[in-house]
Design a protein around this motif. Structure first.
Motif, short mmCIF file in Angstrom:
data_model
loop_
_atom_site.label_atom_id
_atom_site.label_comp_id
_atom_site.label_asym_id
_atom_site.label_seq_id
_atom_site.Cartn_x
_atom_site.Cartn_y
_atom_site.Cartn_z
N HIS A 87 -7.63 2.09 -2.27
CA HIS A 87 -6.48 2.25 -2.96
C HIS A 87 -6.58 3.53 -3.92
O HIS A 87 -7.62 4.00 -4.33
CB HIS A 87 -6.28 1.30 -4.29
N GLY B 2 -2.38 3.21 -0.13
CA GLY B 2 -4.07 2.67 0.09
C GLY B 2 -3.85 2.31 1.65
O GLY B 2 -2.79 2.98 2.51
N HIS C 202 0.84 -1.21 0.07
CA HIS C 202 -0.10 -0.02 -0.01
C HIS C 202 0.82 1.18 0.01
O HIS C 202 0.41 2.29 0.05
CB HIS C 202 -0.97 0.04 1.13
N GLU D 253 -10.92 -2.69 -8.87
CA GLU D 253 -9.52 -2.13 -8.56
C GLU D 253 -9.31 -0.93 -9.47
O GLU D 253 -10.35 -0.57 -10.40
CB GLU D 253 -8.47 -3.16 -9.08
#
Length: 356
Positions: A330, A177, A157, A226
């Motif tokens: 994200h 993230g 992340h 995503e």
């Protein structure tokens, strides 16, 4: 009839002089920051032994520079686990220099979430999948003003890339993230929301739109799983510009939209933030679009999820919160023309090796 040409010429010359002085001042600030970055990175490299240097330092031409990701995995480079306390401190001084105080704290907090995930997933304290020490540092090339060079910090992340070309630093791609997006477990970090502004201001903007505006802004009822740009190089990123352009927003909505963009740029040192903001202004803020997919309320619940993106001629910012019942975020900032300093590098090589 009175002529205004001399006065007009005077104002034009004054404006051009202002732009020139402003550019000189900006270039000077770039070189000051670049010089400081050279110092802290060289200080880090000098603290390493021969084996560590071999892990951390590669040539600028090494293609590993473009191999970036934000998932838990075995990483190239020198990890925090393989540094002593003094080396770790020097590594984080590199990060601290190029980030704002807010951006630096977000980086530390994201690393600390690995400890939260160990508890939530009931992993042992020596687990290496959720590991706050599995963040690696790499240096590409020789840190100086003469040749292009760069460095990165990367782990779960967090993926921060900095490239210096002729004293100008670029900071994309930049990924942050947060899992969880909001800490719900009964741990010391309970209630923490590292990427709070990235989510809350976006919802303020979404809820400010009229019904007719929403029809243009909201592209789909379901959010993608995503971010769409993934970890591709910018020339492989194919994301259609959709949604509503800033020029079609009200004055209040424009202010909110600019505030949201600033949240992402404010992660970085003021010189880097200003550099990118000037670039956006030159390409035209009015042409930057806002698009949304998924739920229109920020609820953590089964099957919930929401996504938005900010996109203009040169910039792409994505936010995705779909995993773990909309509690796993994200975000990425991309310069579609200059990720990894590629636009600056092209100009540099054209100047150094002009075609006959």
């Amino acid at each position: 009839m009175k002529s205004y040409k001399p006065r007009h010429r005077f104002f034009c010359l004054t404006f051009l002089l202002f732009l020139s002085l402003n550019q000189i001042f900006a270039d000077s600030k770039d070189k000051v920051l670049s010089g400081k970055m050279i110092v802290v990175v060289n200080d880090f490299v000098k603290s390493l032994d021969a084996g560590q240097v071999k892990e951390a330092c590669v040539s600028f031409e090494d293609t590993i520079r473009f191999d970036w990701h934000y998932v838990p995995r075995t990483r190239k480079g020198l990890t925090l686990r393989n540094m002593n306390p003094a080396q770790r401190a020097k590594a984080f001084e590199m990060v601290k220099l190029v980030m704002s105080a807010n951006g630096y704290q977000k980086t530390l907090d994201i690393v600390d979430l690995e400890n939260v995930l160990r508890v939530v997933e009931k992993r042992p304290s020596n687990d290496t999948y959720r590991d706050p020490e599995n963040y690696s540092f790499m240096v590409f090339g020789t840190p100086d003003m003469k040749q292009p060079w760069g460095w990165r910090m990367e782990g779960h992340h967090v993926s921060l890339q900095f490239t210096s070309v002729n004293g100008v630093i670029t900071f994309t791609p930049g990924f942050m993230g947060s899992n969880p997006g909001k800490v719900l477990a009964d741990v010391p970090q309970k209630g923490k929301r590292i990427l709070k502004d990235e989510q809350d201001i976006a919802f303020q903007l979404l809820h400010s739109f009229s019904d007719s505006q929403r029809k243009k802004v909201i592209l789909a009822e379901k959010a993608p799983w995503e971010i769409l740009s993934l970890n591709n190089r910018s020339n492989l990123v194919v994301v259609k510009t959709e949604g509503m352009a800033m020029k079609d927003m009200t004055t209040a909505q424009k202010a909110l939209f600019e505030e949201l963009i600033a949240v992402y740029l404010n992660r970085y040192h003021v010189t880097l933030k200003d550099q990118q903001m000037v670039k956006l202004q030159k390409s035209g803020l009015d042409g930057i679009h806002f698009a949304w997919m998924g739920n229109v309320d920020p609820e953590i619940k089964e099957r919930a999820g929401f996504y938005y993106r900010i996109q203009g001629p040169t910039i792409l910012i994505e936010f995705d919160n779909t995993q773990n019942n909309a509690n796993h975020i994200h975000t990425v900032v991309r310069d579609l023309t200059n990720d990894f300093g590629e636009d600056l590098l092209r100009l540099h090589y054209e100047k150094m090796h002009p075609k006959p």
